[in-house]
Design a protein around this motif. Structure first.
Motif, PDB file in Angstrom:
ATOM      1  N   ALA A   1       0.825  -1.212   0.000  1.00 49.50           N
ATOM      2  CA  ALA A   1       0.000   0.000   0.000  1.00 49.50           C
ATOM      3  C   ALA A   1       0.856   1.258   0.000  1.00 49.50           C
ATOM      4  O   ALA A   1       0.443   2.303  -0.518  1.00 49.50           O
ATOM      5  N   GLY A   2       2.054   1.164   0.558  1.00 52.03           N
ATOM      6  CA  GLY A   2       2.903   2.349   0.660  1.00 52.03           C
ATOM      7  C   GLY A   2       4.024   2.427  -0.352  1.00 52.03           C
ATOM      8  O   GLY A   2       4.886   3.314  -0.248  1.00 52.03           O
ATOM      9  N   LEU A   3       4.026   1.552  -1.355  1.00 49.64           N
ATOM     10  CA  LEU A   3       5.147   1.530  -2.289  1.00 49.64           C
ATOM     11  C   LEU A   3       5.297   2.829  -3.063  1.00 49.64           C
ATOM     12  O   LEU A   3       6.418   3.274  -3.332  1.00 49.64           O
ATOM     13  N   ARG A   4       4.181   3.448  -3.458  1.00 43.51           N
ATOM     14  CA  ARG A   4       4.306   4.693  -4.237  1.00 43.51           C
ATOM     15  C   ARG A   4       4.988   5.808  -3.449  1.00 43.51           C
ATOM     16  O   ARG A   4       5.475   6.767  -4.037  1.00 43.51           O
ATOM     17  N   ASP A   5       5.013   5.689  -2.127  1.00 38.33           N
ATOM     18  CA  ASP A   5       5.655   6.714  -1.296  1.00 38.33           C
ATOM     19  C   ASP A   5       7.148   6.455  -1.107  1.00 38.33           C
ATOM     20  O   ASP A   5       7.846   7.293  -0.528  1.00 38.33           O
ATOM     21  N   ARG A   6       7.623   5.313  -1.593  1.00 38.83           N
ATOM     22  CA  ARG A   6       9.036   4.983  -1.451  1.00 38.83           C
ATOM     23  C   ARG A   6       9.780   5.314  -2.748  1.00 38.83           C
ATOM     24  O   ARG A   6       9.193   5.252  -3.829  1.00 38.83           O
ATOM     25  N   PRO A   7      11.064   5.646  -2.681  1.00 40.69           N
ATOM     26  CA  PRO A   7      11.857   5.702  -3.916  1.00 40.69           C
ATOM     27  C   PRO A   7      11.950   4.297  -4.501  1.00 40.69           C
ATOM     28  O   PRO A   7      12.031   3.308  -3.757  1.00 40.69           O
ATOM     29  N   VAL A   8      11.921   4.195  -5.832  1.00 39.53           N
ATOM     30  CA  VAL A   8      11.914   2.873  -6.446  1.00 39.53           C
ATOM     31  C   VAL A   8      13.228   2.152  -6.184  1.00 39.53           C
ATOM     32  O   VAL A   8      13.248   0.972  -5.855  1.00 39.53           O
ATOM     33  N   ARG A   9      14.322   2.859  -6.334  1.00 32.47           N
ATOM     34  CA  ARG A   9      15.634   2.233  -6.202  1.00 32.47           C
ATOM     35  C   ARG A   9      16.278   2.609  -4.879  1.00 32.47           C
ATOM     36  O   ARG A   9      16.196   3.754  -4.440  1.00 32.47           O
ATOM     37  N   ALA A  10      16.916   1.637  -4.254  1.00 31.86           N
ATOM     38  CA  ALA A  10      17.602   1.893  -2.991  1.00 31.86           C
ATOM     39  C   ALA A  10      18.797   2.818  -3.210  1.00 31.86           C
ATOM     40  O   ALA A  10      19.391   2.832  -4.284  1.00 31.86           O
ATOM     41  N   PRO A  11      19.161   3.596  -2.193  1.00 32.46           N
ATOM     42  CA  PRO A  11      20.413   4.364  -2.283  1.00 32.46           C
ATOM     43  C   PRO A  11      21.580   3.407  -2.501  1.00 32.46           C
ATOM     44  O   PRO A  11      21.697   2.386  -1.823  1.00 32.46           O
ATOM     45  N   LEU A  12      22.431   3.725  -3.466  1.00 33.28           N
ATOM     46  CA  LEU A  12      23.522   2.814  -3.817  1.00 33.28           C
ATOM     47  C   LEU A  12      24.750   3.120  -2.966  1.00 33.28           C
ATOM     48  O   LEU A  12      25.629   3.890  -3.346  1.00 33.28           O
ATOM     49  N   THR A  13      24.787   2.517  -1.773  1.00 35.10           N
ATOM     50  CA  THR A  13      25.907   2.691  -0.858  1.00 35.10           C
ATOM     51  C   THR A  13      26.468   1.320  -0.521  1.00 35.10           C
ATOM     52  O   THR A  13      26.016   0.659   0.416  1.00 35.10           O
ATOM     53  N   PRO A  14      27.409   0.840  -1.303  1.00 33.00           N
ATOM     54  CA  PRO A  14      27.936  -0.511  -1.072  1.00 33.00           C
ATOM     55  C   PRO A  14      28.465  -0.694   0.348  1.00 33.00           C
ATOM     56  O   PRO A  14      29.166   0.173   0.881  1.00 33.00           O
ATOM     57  N   GLY A  15      28.096  -1.809   0.955  1.00 28.11           N
ATOM     58  CA  GLY A  15      28.588  -2.148   2.273  1.00 28.11           C
ATOM     59  C   GLY A  15      27.762  -1.632   3.427  1.00 28.11           C
ATOM     60  O   GLY A  15      28.014  -2.011   4.582  1.00 28.11           O
TER      61      GLY A  15
ATOM     62  N   PRO B   1       4.999   0.251  -8.489  1.00 23.91           N
ATOM     63  CA  PRO B   1       4.269   0.476  -9.750  1.00 23.91           C
ATOM     64  C   PRO B   1       4.966   1.386 -10.745  1.00 23.91           C
ATOM     65  O   PRO B   1       4.521   1.495 -11.884  1.00 23.91           O
ATOM     66  N   ARG B   2       6.086   2.004 -10.352  1.00 18.99           N
ATOM     67  CA  ARG B   2       6.847   2.811 -11.306  1.00 18.99           C
ATOM     68  C   ARG B   2       8.234   2.203 -11.560  1.00 18.99           C
ATOM     69  O   ARG B   2       9.188   2.906 -11.876  1.00 18.99           O
ATOM     70  N   PHE B   3       8.307   0.885 -11.437  1.00 19.07           N
ATOM     71  CA  PHE B   3       9.511   0.141 -11.801  1.00 19.07           C
ATOM     72  C   PHE B   3       9.437  -0.139 -13.301  1.00 19.07           C
ATOM     73  O   PHE B   3       8.658  -0.985 -13.754  1.00 19.07           O
ATOM     74  N   PHE B   4      10.230   0.584 -14.085  1.00 22.80           N
ATOM     75  CA  PHE B   4      10.225   0.443 -15.543  1.00 22.80           C
ATOM     76  C   PHE B   4      11.610   0.034 -16.058  1.00 22.80           C
ATOM     77  O   PHE B   4      11.958   0.305 -17.205  1.00 22.80           O
ATOM     78  N   ALA B   5      12.395  -0.600 -15.207  1.00 24.74           N
ATOM     79  CA  ALA B   5      13.758  -1.001 -15.543  1.00 24.74           C
ATOM     80  C   ALA B   5      13.790  -2.478 -15.903  1.00 24.74           C
ATOM     81  O   ALA B   5      12.874  -3.236 -15.585  1.00 24.74           O
ATOM     82  N   TYR B   6      14.877  -2.884 -16.568  1.00 26.05           N
ATOM     83  CA  TYR B   6      15.082  -4.295 -16.908  1.00 26.05           C
ATOM     84  C   TYR B   6      13.789  -4.850 -17.519  1.00 26.05           C
ATOM     85  O   TYR B   6      13.226  -4.294 -18.427  1.00 26.05           O
ATOM     86  N   PHE B   7      13.313  -5.988 -17.007  1.00 23.74           N
ATOM     87  CA  PHE B   7      11.950  -6.452 -17.188  1.00 23.74           C
ATOM     88  C   PHE B   7      11.383  -6.668 -15.790  1.00 23.74           C
ATOM     89  O   PHE B   7      12.145  -6.893 -14.841  1.00 23.74           O
ATOM     90  N   PRO B   8      10.087  -6.641 -15.624  1.00 24.68           N
ATOM     91  CA  PRO B   8       9.540  -6.816 -14.274  1.00 24.68           C
ATOM     92  C   PRO B   8       9.753  -8.240 -13.772  1.00 24.68           C
ATOM     93  O   PRO B   8       9.946  -9.176 -14.547  1.00 24.68           O
TER      94      PRO B   8
ATOM     95  N   VAL C   1      10.672   7.244 -10.562  1.00 21.93           N
ATOM     96  CA  VAL C   1      10.618   6.130 -11.510  1.00 21.93           C
ATOM     97  C   VAL C   1      12.009   5.518 -11.573  1.00 21.93           C
ATOM     98  O   VAL C   1      12.995   6.134 -11.169  1.00 21.93           O
ATOM     99  N   TYR C   2      12.062   4.302 -12.093  1.00 25.46           N
ATOM    100  CA  TYR C   2      13.344   3.622 -12.234  1.00 25.46           C
ATOM    101  C   TYR C   2      13.479   3.153 -13.673  1.00 25.46           C
ATOM    102  O   TYR C   2      12.651   2.383 -14.171  1.00 25.46           O
ATOM    103  N   LEU C   3      14.523   3.621 -14.360  1.00 26.34           N
ATOM    104  CA  LEU C   3      14.829   3.240 -15.732  1.00 26.34           C
ATOM    105  C   LEU C   3      16.261   2.726 -15.792  1.00 26.34           C
ATOM    106  O   LEU C   3      17.070   3.010 -14.906  1.00 26.34           O
ATOM    107  N   THR C   4      16.587   1.986 -16.845  1.00 28.03           N
ATOM    108  CA  THR C   4      17.958   1.522 -17.029  1.00 28.03           C
ATOM    109  C   THR C   4      18.411   1.829 -18.446  1.00 28.03           C
ATOM    110  O   THR C   4      17.640   2.320 -19.271  1.00 28.03           O
ATOM    111  N   GLN C   5      19.652   1.510 -18.718  1.00 20.69           N
ATOM    112  CA  GLN C   5      20.290   1.868 -19.977  1.00 20.69           C
ATOM    113  C   GLN C   5      20.629   0.630 -20.777  1.00 20.69           C
ATOM    114  O   GLN C   5      20.661  -0.488 -20.267  1.00 20.69           O
ATOM    115  N   THR C   6      20.924   0.846 -22.054  1.00 25.02           N
ATOM    116  CA  THR C   6      21.545  -0.169 -22.889  1.00 25.02           C
ATOM    117  C   THR C   6      22.370   0.561 -23.935  1.00 25.02           C
ATOM    118  O   THR C   6      22.335   1.792 -24.023  1.00 25.02           O
TER     119      THR C   6
END
Length: 459
Positions: free
Chosen positions: A22-36, A74-81, A421-426
């Motif tokens: 229910a709360g996914l739209r309020d979260r950023p789609v991608r996690a902060p990229l902080t290795p470790g 619902p705004r994950f538009f990267a890779y394939f679902p 939203v989350y998008l990726t490259q090629t």
């Protein structure tokens, strides 16, 4: 923790699941990229004494959700679902509770027989002819490896399994540049080798040229190589390319070669009859793989491989020591003999639940919406100054870019850092482009139109 504790915490987990979605739209789609960051928050050694579940649960809530890329957003538009419809999640809970090991029929009769029926349901749903059977793998990578191993053995007259490859003729496989990297991996792991995966030229539509395929096979035979098989693409991962399925199959069959078709993403769309022209001639394939976990709401992992004749693959992968025999049932189906792992999960239950809970019409409506919304988003992006549509929509996948590569890369970084939203490259023909792929199970038109809105805001 005992089963009474499990009853309590399962209810708690169900509540958490509902609140999370229910709360996914309020979260950023991608996690902060902080290795470790997560690893450093965990103790360096396991506890000697049992810890209370309250503490374990609290640590889960503190550490995990905020450090996840949310694939069900619902705004994950990267890779394939990697979709997980509620009916699929429910089925997986039941599978987890039974915790079966479906390696052979007698260890889980229902798992084997439901799998057989679900493969036939899907065969009919995709419009494939009667006569195809099949099995469920973990992923398309395993299905493609299974098909390539079978090609290898057929080409070698079934000698490779016992004698190995040293001294054998140099085998060749054929695919286009648009095929998934899992084909390259299969060439490597099968012992055929990367250098023996021939990338056949494509035409302006990025489809394998049947004449070039025939020419490559002929040239290899003349050079003393042993052609083993052809892998065709039906909905490439990069930009959604489709090979000329019918013509390429005809070229392969004229040379006596088996054909495997990778339709991992796009195969799901074939439940809609209007899209089947994209893989016209598919009935001539020997092996086909598609992933219900990508677009039909059946959560990962669930890859279905259809086989015209399972005999060669079972002959290649099957191994039945006495301790895996079922007394009095010599001809029973044991699906571990159709694939690489011995152990097997009960993956068919979630297919059964999803197909019944949403029906083919409900699933078709979602796919048709995704394709229509992707086209609408594409046109909105095309209208923006400085934005170029690089590859037109193939089903729900298209790519775009700015004129300058550095600017395109910077735009993608800003979009993903913003998190709406989350998008990726090629890379397409050497050019860095941004991929848009619409297919998340619960996305809406408004979610999809957030893509051009984000580009407008951040360009």
């Amino acid at each position: 923790m005992d089963h009474e504790d499990l009853r309590h915490w399962s209810k708690r987990a169900a509540d958490w699941t509902a609140e999370y979605h229910a709360g996914l739209r309020d979260r950023p789609v991608r996690a902060p990229l902080t290795p470790g960051a997560v690893a450093s928050a965990l103790p360096p050694a396991p506890p000697e004494a049992a810890e209370p579940m309250e503490a374990i649960w609290a640590d889960f809530e503190r550490l995990v959700p905020g450090a996840m890329t949310h694939w069900q957003h619902p705004r994950f538009f990267a890779y394939f679902p990697a979709n997980a419809a509620p009916a699929s999640m429910l089925a997986e809970q039941l599978v987890n509770a039974m915790a079966c090991q479906g390696m052979i029929w007698q260890t889980s009769p229902a798992a084997t027989e439901v799998e057989q029926v679900m493969v036939q349901w899907l065969r009919a749903a995709l419009g494939l002819p009667e006569g195809f059977s099949g099995t469920i793998h973990d992923s398309a990578t395993t299905a493609t490896l299974s098909a390539v191993l079978t090609m290898r053995e057929q080409a070698l007259g079934w000698q490779g399994l016992a004698q190995g490859l040293p001294g054998a003729p140099r085998l060749r496989l054929y695919a286009s540049e648009e095929t998934h990297s899992s084909v390259d991996k299969a060439a490597r792991l099968s012992g055929i080798g990367q250098e023996n995966l021939v990338k056949v030229p494509t035409d302006a539509a990025l489809s394998m040229r049947p004449g070039a395929l025939a020419g490559a096979i002929e040239a290899d035979r003349a050079a003393g190589f042993l052609p083993a098989g052809v892998i065709l693409c039906a909905g490439g991962t990069s930009v959604g390319a489709f090979d000329h399925i019918a013509d390429c199959i005809a070229a392969a069959k004229a040379e006596g070669l088996p054909v495997h078709v990778d339709a991992a993403w796009a195969g799901s769309a074939m439940i809609c009859p209007e899209f089947r022209a994209l893989w016209q001639g598919i009935e001539g394939a020997d092996s086909i793989v598609f992933n219900p976990h990508k677009w039909l709401g059946v959560q990962f992992d669930c890859a279905v491989q259809f086989l015209r004749d399972p005999g060669p693959q079972v002959r290649t992968l099957g191994l039945r020591p006495s301790y895996l025999e079922t007394a009095g049932r010599e001809e029973i189906v044991n699906f571990n003999e159709w694939t690489v792992p011995l152990g097997r999960r009960f993956r068919a239950l979630k297919l059964w639940f999803v197909l019944r809970a949403y029906g083919l019409e409900g699933l078709r409506a979602r796919i048709r919406n995704h394709i229509a919304w992707a086209a609408e988003a594409c046109e909105a992006l095309r209208a923006l100054p400085g934005v170029e549509i690089v590859t037109e929509p193939r089903l729900s996948l298209f790519t775009f870019a700015l004129e300058d590569e550095a600017a395109t890369m910077a735009l993608l970084a800003r979009i993903n850092d913003e998190g709406r939203v989350y998008l990726t490259q090629t890379r397409h023909q050497g050019r860095y482009v941004i991929r848009v792929q619409v297919g998340q199970f619960d996305c809406t038109r408004e979610d999809v139109m957030e893509i051009p809105a984000a580009v407008t805001r951040l360009m």
